[in-house]
Design a protein around this motif. Structure first.
Motif, PDB file in Angstrom:
ATOM      1  N   GLU A  53       0.713  -1.380   0.048  1.00  0.00           N
ATOM      2  CA  GLU A  53       0.049  -0.043   0.165  1.00  0.00           C
ATOM      3  C   GLU A  53       0.906   1.389   0.043  1.00  0.00           C
ATOM      4  N   TYR A  54       0.351   2.329  -0.602  1.00  0.00           N
ATOM      5  CA  TYR A  54       1.231   3.547  -0.898  1.00  0.00           C
ATOM      6  C   TYR A  54       1.658   4.121   0.617  1.00  0.00           C
ATOM      7  N   TYR A  55       0.713   4.133   1.515  1.00  0.00           N
ATOM      8  CA  TYR A  55       1.458   4.853   2.813  1.00  0.00           C
ATOM      9  C   TYR A  55       2.361   4.188   3.116  1.00  0.00           C
ATOM     10  N   ASN A  56       2.838   2.974   2.736  1.00  0.00           N
ATOM     11  CA  ASN A  56       4.073   2.372   3.200  1.00  0.00           C
ATOM     12  C   ASN A  56       5.107   2.578   2.434  1.00  0.00           C
ATOM     13  N   TYR A  57       5.051   3.600   1.364  1.00  0.00           N
ATOM     14  CA  TYR A  57       6.049   3.873   0.415  1.00  0.00           C
ATOM     15  C   TYR A  57       7.521   3.653   0.796  1.00  0.00           C
ATOM     16  N   ARG A  58       7.748   4.109   2.160  1.00  0.00           N
ATOM     17  CA  ARG A  58       9.261   4.382   2.495  1.00  0.00           C
ATOM     18  C   ARG A  58       9.909   2.987   2.581  1.00  0.00           C
ATOM     19  N   HIS A  59       9.040   1.783   2.866  1.00  0.00           N
ATOM     20  CA  HIS A  59       9.607   0.341   3.072  1.00  0.00           C
ATOM     21  C   HIS A  59      10.172  -0.025   1.604  1.00  0.00           C
TER      22      HIS A  59
END
Length: 461
Positions: A53-59
């Motif tokens: 999911e996009y809100y976890n972009y950072r991983h």
């Protein structure tokens, strides 16, 4: 004739010289520092982004950045195994399609990254079997596994949400449990599957994956973003860092992760030791306590041993890496809430986008309340109102495993999720409470009754 005789003598001297090497002499790996004279082996890496999911972009951004560092160091794609859901680069919300960055105005770190295990193939079963080199037990993916041998060096980097005793995977209910990971590492060591191994783990309460359960005699050294009882932090987040373009809407990296990788970006891996990097990352990661576990003798090895040989054009100056970051970091437990708040704030007034963002934000708030209420209610049913808080939040002394009975821990967690819904990144903060239930002797039968009474008539928000 004379020339032929001289050539023969020269060859003979070389052969005799090789016979006269000391019995335990080791071949020097010229890719490493003089103090690391070891039999020449290969470098291997496993990179895991355990979220979607996009809100976890950072991983996924973290993992892609790590890949670029290893490639710069000379590791071949056949020796780098990548787990990432791969739903970020071409996500409708990504303002730069096909591009992933790991810092404001950063370069593209997505280009060239192997897609070994994507989508639902990013799971704990594949992760364990990749480490073990057990190709026949894989379910999907490229089939690439760690084919490392007794002279090889292995680097494993995991970036995701976590909690006491486990790391998340993209599929609800699928977790990498600390005890299972240690069992896999012991098995790999027993099969002489590596000479030495280093693990870097970015996750909340990541210290609990090793504290009290990683032996010191496995030739494994691990560092974690946080100690066993605290959160790790997202970094380069919109609204918190003015350099982050508003259209990204989510954090671009994680504090511990960008600290070690940005250190690599400006350092000479042939001159910097694991211990030196640990100290620089520890100083920069000012929101949590970076920890280290396992075989501490490995700390004196140079980064080149695991990450290959790279030399920054800017030399080895790390003054800006050793200092705490000025920008505000966001607790990983709150990054989804932060994402929805920011999304609502930049939506045009009265638009469909605003309505959707408001609903998403309210749903997230409701979910968090549901998790808080259900855990506290179950605690009261099991321990009584007076003792519940103390029992649920009890923290064992450092150096002791999280739980005595890991099978109980898994069982009670599954019971909770069956009746009350899957833990989210926020809800995972309560896995310590589940562990404490096991340590207090709560049986599966009692947990079923308490969970059913608490959640059976409530919707799983």
């Amino acid at each position: 004739m004379a020339c032929g005789a001289l050539l023969f003598v020269a060859l003979l001297s070389l052969i005799v010289g090789s016979w006269c090497l000391p019995e335990n002499a080791e071949l020097k790996d010229f890719g490493g520092p003089p103090s690391n004279t070891e039999k020449k082996g290969n470098r291997w890496a496993v990179l895991v982004a355990g979220s979607n999911e996009y809100y976890n972009y950072r991983h996924q951004a973290d993992i892609c950045h790590a890949y670029q560092i290893l490639k710069k160091g000379g590791l071949k794609d056949e020796n780098i195994i990548v787990f990432m859901y791969d739903d970020i680069a071409y996500n409708p919300e990504n303002p730069r399609k096909g591009v992933i960055i790991n810092k404001p105005n950063g370069r593209d770190v997505y280009k060239g990254v192997p897609k070994d295990y994507t989508g639902t193939d990013v799971n704990s079963n594949n992760f364990y079997n990749v480490i073990l080199g057990n190709k026949s037990a894989l379910t999907g993916g490229s089939g690439k596994v760690l084919r490392s041998g007794p002279n090889d060096h292995v680097f494993i980097y995991y970036a995701d949400h976590g909690s006491a005793g486990l790391l998340a995977m993209p599929t609800d209910g699928d977790y990498v449990y600390a005890k299972d990971l240690i069992r896999v590492l012991k098995k790999k060591h027993a099969s002489r599957g590596f000479k030495s191994m280093v693990l870097y783990v970015e996750a909340c309460e990541s210290g609990s994956m090793f504290d009290g359960i990683l032996p010191r005699n496995l030739n494994i050294y691990a560092t974690t973003a946080a100690n066993p009882e605290e959160s790790s932090y997202g970094m380069y987040c919109p609204g918190e860092d003015p350099r982050v373009a508003e259209e990204y809407g989510t954090c671009l990296g994680d504090l511990y992760s960008i600290s070690w990788m940005e250190d690599c970006d400006i350092s000479d891996s042939r001159e910097e030791t694991l211990q030196q990097q640990y100290e620089r990352v520890r100083r920069r990661t000012n929101k949590s306590h970076v920890m280290q576990y396992g075989d501490m003798s490995r700390r004196q090895q140079f980064l080149v041993t695991y990450m290959g040989g790279y030399l920054s054009k800017r030399g080895t100056s790390t003054s800006n890496i050793s200092s705490p970051l000025i920008s505000r970091a966001v607790n990983q437990r709150d990054t989804k809430l932060h994402y929805f708040q920011h999304k609502l704030g930049r939506a045009p007034t009265g638009s469909q986008e605003e309505l959707e963002a408001r609903k998403q934000l309210l749903d997230e708030i409701a979910h968090r309340k549901h998790v808080d209420d259900s855990i506290h209610k179950i605690g009261e049913l099991l321990f009584g109102r007076r003792e519940s808080s103390n029992m649920l939040m009890k923290v064992w002394p450092r150096g002791q495993p999280l739980v005595d009975n890991w099978d109980c821990f898994k069982k009670l967690l599954k019971i909770y999720e069956k009746y009350c819904g899957h833990f989210s990144a926020y809800g995972m903060k309560y896995t310590r409470a589940i562990a404490n239930m096991c340590n207090a002797g709560i049986t599966a039968e009692k947990m079923v009754v308490a969970s059913d009474q608490t959640c059976s008539k409530k919707p799983h928000v």
